[in-house]
Scaffold this motif. Structure first.
Motif, PDB file in Angstrom:
ATOM      1  N   GLU A  32       0.826  -1.211   0.000  1.00  0.00           N
ATOM      2  CA  GLU A  32       0.000   0.000   0.000  1.00  0.00           C
ATOM      3  C   GLU A  32       0.862   1.265   0.000  1.00  0.00           C
ATOM      4  O   GLU A  32       0.560   2.250   0.670  1.00  0.00           O
ATOM      5  CB  GLU A  32      -0.980   0.011   1.187  1.00  0.00           C
ATOM      6  N   SER A  33       1.947   1.225  -0.762  1.00  0.00           N
ATOM      7  CA  SER A  33       2.842   2.372  -0.891  1.00  0.00           C
ATOM      8  C   SER A  33       3.189   2.570  -2.356  1.00  0.00           C
ATOM      9  O   SER A  33       3.269   1.603  -3.119  1.00  0.00           O
ATOM     10  CB  SER A  33       4.129   2.145  -0.088  1.00  0.00           C
ATOM     11  N   ARG A  34       3.403   3.837  -2.725  1.00  0.00           N
ATOM     12  CA  ARG A  34       3.738   4.162  -4.107  1.00  0.00           C
ATOM     13  C   ARG A  34       4.940   5.099  -4.124  1.00  0.00           C
ATOM     14  O   ARG A  34       5.116   5.927  -3.219  1.00  0.00           O
ATOM     15  CB  ARG A  34       2.563   4.858  -4.802  1.00  0.00           C
ATOM     16  N   LEU A  35       5.757   4.977  -5.161  1.00  0.00           N
ATOM     17  CA  LEU A  35       6.952   5.820  -5.277  1.00  0.00           C
ATOM     18  C   LEU A  35       6.601   7.302  -5.304  1.00  0.00           C
ATOM     19  O   LEU A  35       7.299   8.125  -4.719  1.00  0.00           O
ATOM     20  CB  LEU A  35       7.730   5.450  -6.552  1.00  0.00           C
ATOM     21  N   ASP A  36       5.496   7.645  -6.002  1.00  0.00           N
ATOM     22  CA  ASP A  36       5.166   9.064  -6.129  1.00  0.00           C
ATOM     23  C   ASP A  36       4.621   9.674  -4.837  1.00  0.00           C
ATOM     24  O   ASP A  36       4.397  10.876  -4.752  1.00  0.00           O
ATOM     25  CB  ASP A  36       4.186   9.296  -7.291  1.00  0.00           C
ATOM     26  N   GLU A  37       4.401   8.839  -3.827  1.00  0.00           N
ATOM     27  CA  GLU A  37       3.955   9.344  -2.530  1.00  0.00           C
ATOM     28  C   GLU A  37       5.129   9.675  -1.605  1.00  0.00           C
ATOM     29  O   GLU A  37       4.942  10.292  -0.555  1.00  0.00           O
ATOM     30  CB  GLU A  37       3.065   8.303  -1.837  1.00  0.00           C
ATOM     31  N   LEU A  38       6.309   9.257  -1.997  1.00  0.00           N
ATOM     32  CA  LEU A  38       7.489   9.469  -1.162  1.00  0.00           C
ATOM     33  C   LEU A  38       8.245  10.706  -1.629  1.00  0.00           C
ATOM     34  O   LEU A  38       8.101  11.160  -2.753  1.00  0.00           O
ATOM     35  CB  LEU A  38       8.406   8.247  -1.232  1.00  0.00           C
ATOM     36  N   GLY A  39       9.060  11.251  -0.749  1.00  0.00           N
ATOM     37  CA  GLY A  39       9.844  12.437  -1.079  1.00  0.00           C
ATOM     38  C   GLY A  39      11.192  12.082  -1.669  1.00  0.00           C
ATOM     39  O   GLY A  39      11.500  10.907  -1.926  1.00  0.00           O
ATOM     40  N   PRO A  40      12.047  13.089  -1.876  1.00  0.00           N
ATOM     41  CA  PRO A  40      13.380  12.874  -2.452  1.00  0.00           C
ATOM     42  C   PRO A  40      14.243  11.900  -1.642  1.00  0.00           C
ATOM     43  O   PRO A  40      15.144  11.268  -2.199  1.00  0.00           O
ATOM     44  CB  PRO A  40      13.990  14.281  -2.453  1.00  0.00           C
TER      45      PRO A  40
END
Length: 320
Positions: free
Chosen positions: A95-103
Motif C-alpha cells: 500500500e505504498s507508491r513511489l510518487d507518494e514518497l519524497g526525495p
C-alpha cells in the motif's frame, strides 16, 4: 580552570535510543554512565519488529534526515550480521507508491514498484535493514563498555537525581512521569514468534478499512508476526485472541505460515508523541539536560541520527 567533571554525562534509559546515544557520546571521548531501570533485553526495544522505515514519526523532514543517517550506519553494520544483529533484507512495503514518497526515497537501496508476483496489491520492493534486536542491543552494550562507558542498574524517579553536568533523557514512555510529559502515550504492539517455514523476505501490508497493519519479518532463527497498534493501552499481557488473529492475517498473505509452531508471544508499548522531543534545556543550576524521546515505533529507524544530534546538544557551545 576547567571543571574536571565537565565531561561527565549520565544517559537515563537503556533502550535502543539510550544505548546508541551512549555509544556516540563515549566514542567521542566523554565519560558516560547509563542508568538503566532494566536490562536492555527487557526494554520495549527488545520487542521491536525493527525494520528500518521512516513511518509514523514527526517532524517528517527531520525524521527522514535522522533515518537516512541511521541507514548509512546500518548498511555498514550489516557486513557483520552475526555480531551486530543487522542484515539487509529484501521485501515489500504494501500500500505504498513511489510518487507518494519524497526525495529521501532515492537513497533507499533497491527501491522500486513491486510486481504482481511479489505482492497482490500496490507496493514497493526494497532492500532494508532488518535488525535482530536482542543481538543488536547486546552488541551496543558491548561497544559502549569497550568505549569506556559504564552501566548502572538504577530506577530513577526524578531526573534531578542524575547529578552530572550533562544528563540525556532517553526514557521513552518513562518520560511521561519523569519530565513529566503527559503528551507521551503508549501504543501497544503485540507480536507472535513462530518457527520460520522458509520465508526469506519481509512483508508489510496495511488494510485501511480494517485499521490493521500486518507484517512478517524473518530473523535467522524465527519469524516475527505482527501486529497491533492500540492507542493508550498499557497491558503487557499477550491476548490469545489477538495472537490468533495476527497469525490468521499473516497466513492469508503467506500461506506457508499456517500451522507454523508458535515459539513465543510478545508485547511492547511504543512511546508515541506528536513529535519527537530532541532538544537541549539548561537547568537553573547551569547543568544541561538533553531530551531524546518520543520516537514511537521508529526508534530503530532514527536511532543513530538522533544520537548524533543529541550528542551535539551536550556540548557547551551548543545552542539551546
Amino acid at each position: 580552570m576547567e571543571n574536571p567533571r565537565s565531561g561527565e554525562v549520565i544517559v537515563v534509559g537503556s533502550g535502543v535510543i539510550g544505548l546508541t546515544t551512549a555509544v556516540v557520546l563515549a566514542e567521542s571521548g566523554r565519560q558516560v554512565r547509563v542508568w538503566a531501570r532494566e536490562a536492555a533485553e527487557r526494554t520495549t526495544s527488545a520487542v521491536a519488529g525493527a525494520l528500518w522505515w521512516p513511518y509514523r514519526i514527526e517532524p517528517k523532514a527531520l525524521a527522514r534526515e535522522w533515518a537516512l543517517e541511521s541507514l548509512s550506519v546500518y548498511e555498514e553494520l550489516a557486513v557483520r550480521p552475526e555480531e551486530t544483529g543487522v542484515r539487509m533484507v529484501e521485501g515489500v512495503q504494501g500500500e505504498s507508491r513511489l510518487d507518494e514518497l519524497g526525495p529521501w526515497a532515492a537513497r533507499v537501496p533497491g527501491l522500486r514498484a513491486s510486481t504482481a508476483e511479489e505482492y497482490a496489491g500496490t507496493g514497493l520492493w526494497a532492500r532494508l535493514p532488518l535488525v535482530d534486536m536482542p543481538v543488536h542491543l547486546g552488541w551496543l552494550r558491548e561497544r559502549f563498555v569497550k568505549a569506556g562507558g559504564t552501566i548502572e542498574a538504577r530506577t530513577v524517579t526524578d531526573l534531578a537525581e542524575a547529578e552530572a553536568p550533562v544528563v540525556v533523557n532517553c526514557t521513552g514512555l518513562g518520560a511521561r512521569e519523569l519530565v513529566p510529559d503527559p503528551t507521551v502515550r503508549p501504543v501497544r504492539g503485540q507480536l507472535v514468534i513462530v518457527e520460520n517455514p522458509g520465508i526469506r523476505t519481509w512483508l508489510v501490508s496495511t488494510d485501511a478499512d480494517a485499521g490493521t497493519t500486518t507484517y512478517v519479518f524473518p530473523q535467522p532463527d524465527r519469524l516475527v508476526l505482527g501486529g497491533t497498534t492500540e492507542d493508550d493501552v498499557w497491558s503487557l499481557t499477550p491476548d490469545p485472541a489477538v495472537a490468533a488473529e495476527i497469525v490468521e492475517r499473516c497466513a492469508a498473505l503467506r500461506p506457508e505460515i499456517a500451522g507454523a509452531r508458535v515459539l513465543d508471544h510478545r508485547v511492547g508499548l511504543r512511546p508515541v508523541r506528536d513529535t519527537v522531543r530532541l532538544e537541549r534545556e539548561v537547568l537553573p543550576d547551569g547543568r544541561v539536560l538533553v531530551h531524546n524521546y518520543g520516537h514511537g515505533g521508529a526508534g530503530v529507524t532514527v536511532a543513530w541520527g538522533c544520537a548524533r544530534k543529541a550528542a551535539g546538544l551536550t556540548r557547551p557551545t551548543a545552542s539551546a
